[in-house]
Design a protein around this motif. Structure first.
Motif, PDB file in Angstrom:
ATOM      1  N   LEU A 125      26.145  40.455  36.917  1.00  0.00           N
ATOM      2  CA  LEU A 125      27.347  40.269  38.312  1.00  0.00           C
ATOM      3  C   LEU A 125      26.415  41.297  39.034  1.00  0.00           C
ATOM      4  O   LEU A 125      26.100  42.269  38.731  1.00  0.00           O
ATOM      5  CB  LEU A 125      28.580  40.803  37.533  1.00  0.00           C
ATOM      6  CG  LEU A 125      29.508  41.299  39.462  1.00  0.00           C
ATOM      7  CD1 LEU A 125      29.427  39.118  39.855  1.00  0.00           C
ATOM      8  CD2 LEU A 125      30.428  41.743  38.706  1.00  0.00           C
ATOM      9  N   VAL A 126      26.085  40.479  40.398  1.00  0.00           N
ATOM     10  CA  VAL A 126      26.001  41.502  40.877  1.00  0.00           C
ATOM     11  C   VAL A 126      26.012  42.412  42.449  1.00  0.00           C
ATOM     12  O   VAL A 126      26.702  41.717  42.904  1.00  0.00           O
ATOM     13  CB  VAL A 126      24.609  40.792  41.807  1.00  0.00           C
ATOM     14  CG1 VAL A 126      23.829  41.503  43.128  1.00  0.00           C
ATOM     15  CG2 VAL A 126      23.263  39.856  41.023  1.00  0.00           C
ATOM     16  N   LEU A 169      37.764  45.971  29.363  1.00  0.00           N
ATOM     17  CA  LEU A 169      37.725  45.116  30.378  1.00  0.00           C
ATOM     18  C   LEU A 169      36.741  43.771  30.813  1.00  0.00           C
ATOM     19  O   LEU A 169      35.341  44.624  29.993  1.00  0.00           O
ATOM     20  CB  LEU A 169      38.116  46.126  31.038  1.00  0.00           C
ATOM     21  CG  LEU A 169      38.862  47.724  31.688  1.00  0.00           C
ATOM     22  CD1 LEU A 169      39.403  47.654  32.636  1.00  0.00           C
ATOM     23  CD2 LEU A 169      40.176  46.909  31.183  1.00  0.00           C
ATOM     24  N   ASP A 170      36.811  42.487  31.341  1.00  0.00           N
ATOM     25  CA  ASP A 170      35.929  41.881  31.901  1.00  0.00           C
ATOM     26  C   ASP A 170      35.513  42.144  32.771  1.00  0.00           C
ATOM     27  O   ASP A 170      36.291  42.218  33.770  1.00  0.00           O
ATOM     28  CB  ASP A 170      36.530  40.548  30.847  1.00  0.00           C
ATOM     29  CG  ASP A 170      35.122  39.242  31.987  1.00  0.00           C
ATOM     30  OD1 ASP A 170      34.424  40.000  31.836  1.00  0.00           O
ATOM     31  OD2 ASP A 170      35.398  38.613  31.074  1.00  0.00           O
ATOM     32  N   SER A 194      38.120  39.261  38.607  1.00  0.00           N
ATOM     33  CA  SER A 194      39.403  40.480  38.960  1.00  0.00           C
ATOM     34  C   SER A 194      40.920  40.144  37.546  1.00  0.00           C
ATOM     35  O   SER A 194      40.588  40.512  37.023  1.00  0.00           O
ATOM     36  CB  SER A 194      39.987  39.318  39.969  1.00  0.00           C
ATOM     37  OG  SER A 194      40.795  38.565  39.402  1.00  0.00           O
ATOM     38  N   ALA A 195      40.950  41.694  38.306  1.00  0.00           N
ATOM     39  CA  ALA A 195      42.123  42.391  37.802  1.00  0.00           C
ATOM     40  C   ALA A 195      43.490  41.003  37.684  1.00  0.00           C
ATOM     41  O   ALA A 195      44.036  41.361  36.869  1.00  0.00           O
ATOM     42  CB  ALA A 195      42.863  43.429  37.979  1.00  0.00           C
ATOM     43  N   VAL A 196      43.211  40.203  38.250  1.00  0.00           N
ATOM     44  CA  VAL A 196      44.928  39.578  38.328  1.00  0.00           C
ATOM     45  C   VAL A 196      44.500  38.478  37.348  1.00  0.00           C
ATOM     46  O   VAL A 196      45.033  38.313  36.322  1.00  0.00           O
ATOM     47  CB  VAL A 196      44.666  38.666  40.032  1.00  0.00           C
ATOM     48  CG1 VAL A 196      45.422  37.477  39.389  1.00  0.00           C
ATOM     49  CG2 VAL A 196      45.360  39.834  40.556  1.00  0.00           C
ATOM     50  N   GLU A 197      43.360  38.325  37.011  1.00  0.00           N
ATOM     51  CA  GLU A 197      42.682  37.260  36.058  1.00  0.00           C
ATOM     52  C   GLU A 197      42.365  37.844  35.047  1.00  0.00           C
ATOM     53  O   GLU A 197      43.240  37.007  34.221  1.00  0.00           O
ATOM     54  CB  GLU A 197      41.296  36.382  36.610  1.00  0.00           C
ATOM     55  CG  GLU A 197      41.419  36.254  37.939  1.00  0.00           C
ATOM     56  CD  GLU A 197      39.573  34.927  38.095  1.00  0.00           C
ATOM     57  OE1 GLU A 197      39.378  34.739  37.476  1.00  0.00           O
ATOM     58  OE2 GLU A 197      38.616  36.570  38.435  1.00  0.00           O
ATOM     59  N   LEU A 198      42.510  39.601  35.349  1.00  0.00           N
ATOM     60  CA  LEU A 198      42.426  39.684  33.742  1.00  0.00           C
ATOM     61  C   LEU A 198      43.776  39.717  32.794  1.00  0.00           C
ATOM     62  O   LEU A 198      43.633  39.544  31.468  1.00  0.00           O
ATOM     63  CB  LEU A 198      42.103  41.069  33.907  1.00  0.00           C
ATOM     64  CG  LEU A 198      41.686  42.562  32.518  1.00  0.00           C
ATOM     65  CD1 LEU A 198      40.293  41.722  32.013  1.00  0.00           C
ATOM     66  CD2 LEU A 198      41.536  43.435  33.402  1.00  0.00           C
ATOM     67  N   ARG A 244      38.924  41.653  43.346  1.00  0.00           N
ATOM     68  CA  ARG A 244      37.881  41.505  43.049  1.00  0.00           C
ATOM     69  C   ARG A 244      37.901  41.726  41.938  1.00  0.00           C
ATOM     70  O   ARG A 244      37.820  41.861  41.061  1.00  0.00           O
ATOM     71  CB  ARG A 244      36.799  43.077  43.844  1.00  0.00           C
ATOM     72  CG  ARG A 244      37.616  42.605  45.404  1.00  0.00           C
ATOM     73  CD  ARG A 244      37.521  44.577  45.997  1.00  0.00           C
ATOM     74  NE  ARG A 244      36.057  45.473  45.328  1.00  0.00           N
ATOM     75  CZ  ARG A 244      36.414  46.763  46.177  1.00  0.00           C
ATOM     76  NH1 ARG A 244      36.825  47.008  46.691  1.00  0.00           N
ATOM     77  NH2 ARG A 244      35.168  47.673  44.930  1.00  0.00           N
ATOM     78  N   PRO A 245      35.804  41.505  41.696  1.00  0.00           N
ATOM     79  CA  PRO A 245      35.421  41.719  40.432  1.00  0.00           C
ATOM     80  C   PRO A 245      35.897  43.162  39.840  1.00  0.00           C
ATOM     81  O   PRO A 245      35.726  44.063  40.533  1.00  0.00           O
ATOM     82  CB  PRO A 245      34.226  41.102  40.284  1.00  0.00           C
ATOM     83  CG  PRO A 245      34.071  40.654  41.302  1.00  0.00           C
ATOM     84  CD  PRO A 245      34.891  41.066  42.676  1.00  0.00           C
ATOM     85  N   VAL A 246      35.957  43.304  38.363  1.00  0.00           N
ATOM     86  CA  VAL A 246      36.770  44.532  38.382  1.00  0.00           C
ATOM     87  C   VAL A 246      35.427  45.831  38.242  1.00  0.00           C
ATOM     88  O   VAL A 246      35.331  46.750  38.232  1.00  0.00           O
ATOM     89  CB  VAL A 246      37.762  44.887  36.563  1.00  0.00           C
ATOM     90  CG1 VAL A 246      37.142  46.272  35.939  1.00  0.00           C
ATOM     91  CG2 VAL A 246      38.378  43.688  37.015  1.00  0.00           C
TER      92      VAL A 246
END
Length: 680
Positions: free
Chosen positions: A130-131, A539-540, A544-548, A577-579
């Motif tokens: 992830l960039v 954590l992945d 995002s936190a929702v997807e997590l 946002r991405p974690v």
């Protein structure tokens, strides 16, 4: 084209305007009866809504999935294409199309470009690292300072950084800020998680913000890299001046011994010896050794290579390097913090430290810098003094808020009374404009987390270890004959030096590690929630936190996941946002939201406050005090321990000892140890 729109990804169009731009011109060509721009836009709006292309709407409601693709050309025999969204724009069989081929090609090209861009973005997200966005800083140039710097006349060790901005990606963290650090003072940088404290330190350390060249900077962030370098040597290498002189001395001596000298080596060696004596290079190993010993490194450990140490010990080593080079940071166990407080109180250089440990800041800081609202405010005195001033300001803001609320209500009464009075129309309009211009005073707000506890009580024993032995290597026992117990009323804090076995004991209590000998007993209805000090590893970071939460606890609505995250302060845009892009404290909040989702009745928390700001730590303490289940935690935050815990377990010498006098007694024990060891 209609088939491509229907089958395209909903994210291809972010607004109705984009859809109009892509196909509006084509729709005009399709039918001579539809030339009005308003009608075209209405058709695009209905198409946009029905296909659920609006991402915001997609987040609020379930998506409609079709069992099979729709082939528009086969829906009806009466029309070439048929869909209720496009009345008046359908061609009957045999009717000649008025579509301009070039315009159709242009519209399709626009659609394809958007889809390709979307596919490329998805491909980057699913494959490869992830960039993340990068931080940047900008600063208004001062001709006077630039002139002094270039002339070499600036000899002051005070740091003045004026009128600067710091951003992270597109997000502005600081705007038009000023930072003044007087030489010899110790500054504590505080503020909510995610506002940019760590980013600011990185900008200073990298000299992205201008610092006079004669001022040396050492930034300590987390831990040193593991390699073959002995711990003591790793600390000594921080003094780059000493290392450079010693290296040159070795090279010159080797040249002279080999007969390769040019006759100037002797004079240069004399200069080097003079400089080494001036900086007291011969005393450096002893000074480094004392610092390492104060942080818990015995003589044997000081000779071990850095790769042999765990993350916690490498962090200590990073701090030792910083202390040796005269710039510290935080995050230690109680013993090291107590030693560090005493050590830093006599420090001669300037210190800028980010810490959420209230007691540490009271003991060390001479000034507090508060980062908020994209600016920096400096307060003289320790943290308690800062809090008094801040609370007084909040009270003033509250009074201002209430006064303005009354003023607004007064204006609104006038507007409601004379809204339909023609003679007062101009006055009503004036009042409406005044109401629009009024701004509310900013009031600090924080979402207090709550640990759900809607479960039945059950009789002890709840959780206990009886005569437990444990080791990873038979030659080194971590515990011998360990016996401890806890129930649903327990509020226990485990303390002890790093490496004493605290985290290991927690894992035995949870059943993750099995005793070599002895018994672990847990009640059949016990449901443990665990927070790891390395929670980020669980954590992945690419989602995002929702997807997590959706992956961990499937079957719930997106609204439920957002509500759970929101109760821990991860709301709005942060939740999607991405974690990986979240700050350390925000990641901790995501971990808390994940931990409490299943409603445990017992919590085991390993270093829960490490990345939390002070407001969050206070809120966490209040939430744990309201929780009706049991709690065992490992923490080095003195204030947090005092707020939450009723029992203190000291982990040392392969066992656990209960301290009857609580934290005060433990602190006295440590001070006495320091005196005996000669560190105080």
């Amino acid at each position: 084209l209609s088939d491509r729109i229907l089958h395209g990804d909903g994210a291809d169009f972010e607004s109705v305007d984009e859809l109009v731009e892509a196909v509006g011109e084509l729709l005009r060509e399709v039918s001579q009866d539809t030339k009005d721009d308003g009608a075209i836009r209405e058709i695009c709006q209905r198409l946009f809504n029905t296909l659920q292309l609006d991402e915001g709407r997609a987040q609020r409601c379930s998506q409609v999935l079709l069992d099979a693709p729709i082939q528009l050309s086969q829906i009806t025999d009466g029309y070439d294409t048929s869909v209720d969204l496009l009345p008046g724009l359908l061609l009957k069989r045999g009717q000649t199309s008025m579509v301009n081929a070039k315009k159709l090609e242009k519209a399709e090209a626009r659609l394809k470009a958007k889809q390709d861009k979307r596919m490329e973005r998805d491909s980057l997200k699913s494959s490869g690292p992830l960039v993340l966005e990068e931080a940047s800083a900008s600063q208004a140039a001062s001709k006077k300072e630039t002139r002094m710097e270039s002339s070499g006349k600036n000899k002051s060790y005070d740091v003045r950084i004026e009128n600067f901005d710091v951003s992270f990606g597109e997000r502005v963290l600081l705007a038009g800020a000023d930072l003044n650090l007087a030489f010899g003072r110790r500054y504590g940088l505080v503020g909510r998680n995610g506002l940019g404290k760590t980013t600011l330190l990185k900008m200073i350390a990298s000299r992205s913000l201008r610092i006079p060249s004669h001022i040396s900077i050492l930034h300590v962030e987390q831990e040193v890299a593991g390699d073959e370098t002995p711990a003591l040597q790793s600390v000594l290498e921080c003094d780059t001046t000493r290392e450079s002189l010693l290296r040159e001395e070795r090279d010159l001596t080797a040249k002279i011994n080999a007969g390769r000298g040019e006759g100037t080596e002797g004079a240069r060696l004399s200069e080097i010896y003079a400089k080494l004596e001036e900086i007291e290079a011969d005393k450096a190993p002893a000074r480094a050794s004392v610092i390492l010993a104060g942080l818990g490194f015995n003589a044997k450990m000081q000779q071990q290579t850095t790769k042999e140490f765990s993350g916690g010990w490498r962090m200590r080593l990073a701090l030792a390097r910083a202390l040796f080079a005269r710039l510290p940071t935080n995050m230690l166990d109680v013993r090291a913090i107590l030693w560090l407080e005493t050590y830093l109180q006599t420090w001669q250089s300037t210190i800028l430290v980010v810490s959420h440990d209230r007691n540490f800041l009271n003991a060390v800081a001479t000034d507090i810098i508060h980062l908020h609202s994209q600016r920096l405010d400096t307060y003289r005195g320790d943290f308690e003094n800062f809090m008094k001033i801040k609370e007084e300001r909040l009270k003033n803001q509250q009074r201002e808020y209430e006064a303005q609320q009354q003023y607004r209500e007064h204006i609104q009464v006038f507007i409601d009374r004379f809204r339909y009075n023609a003679n007062r129309a101009s006055q009503v309009q004036s009042k409406l404009k005044l109401l629009e211009k009024l701004s509310w005073p900013s009031l600090a707000s924080f979402c207090l987390p709550r640990f759900p506890d809607g479960f039945e009580k059950f009789s002890p024993p709840i959780l206990q270890l009886d005569e437990v032995d444990f080791y990873y290597d038979p030659s080194h026992y971590i515990f011998r004959s360990l016996s401890v117990s806890a129930d649903l009323e327990s509020r226990i804090c485990v303390v002890g030096e790093n490496g004493a076995g605290k985290s290991t004991m927690l894992k035995i209590l949870m059943g993750e590690l099995a005793p070599v000998r002895g018994i672990r007993h847990a009640h059949r209805n016990l449901k443990i929630g665990y927070f790891s000090q390395h929670h980020v590893d669980q954590l992945d970071l690419n989602i995002s936190a929702v997807e997590l939460l959706a992956r961990k606890f499937p079957g719930k609505t997106e609204e439920e996941y957002r509500h759970q995250l929101g109760s821990y302060g991860v709301s709005g845009e942060l939740a999607v946002r991405p974690v990986a892009s979240l700050s350390g404290g925000q990641k901790s909040r995501v971990a808390f939201a994940q931990m409490t989702m299943s409603c445990p009745n017992f919590y085991i928390l390993d270093e829960p406050t490490n990345h939390l700001d002070m407001e969050t730590i206070e809120a966490l303490a209040k939430a744990l005090n309201k929780f009706r289940g049991g709690v065992i935690l490992v923490s080095h935050d003195e204030r947090f321990i005092r707020l939450v815990c009723q029992e203190l377990w000291v982990c040392e010498n392969a066992t656990v000892t209960r301290i009857e006098g609580g934290f005060d007694q433990y602190r006295d024990i440590l001070k006495e140890q320091f005196r005996k060891e000669g560190f105080l």
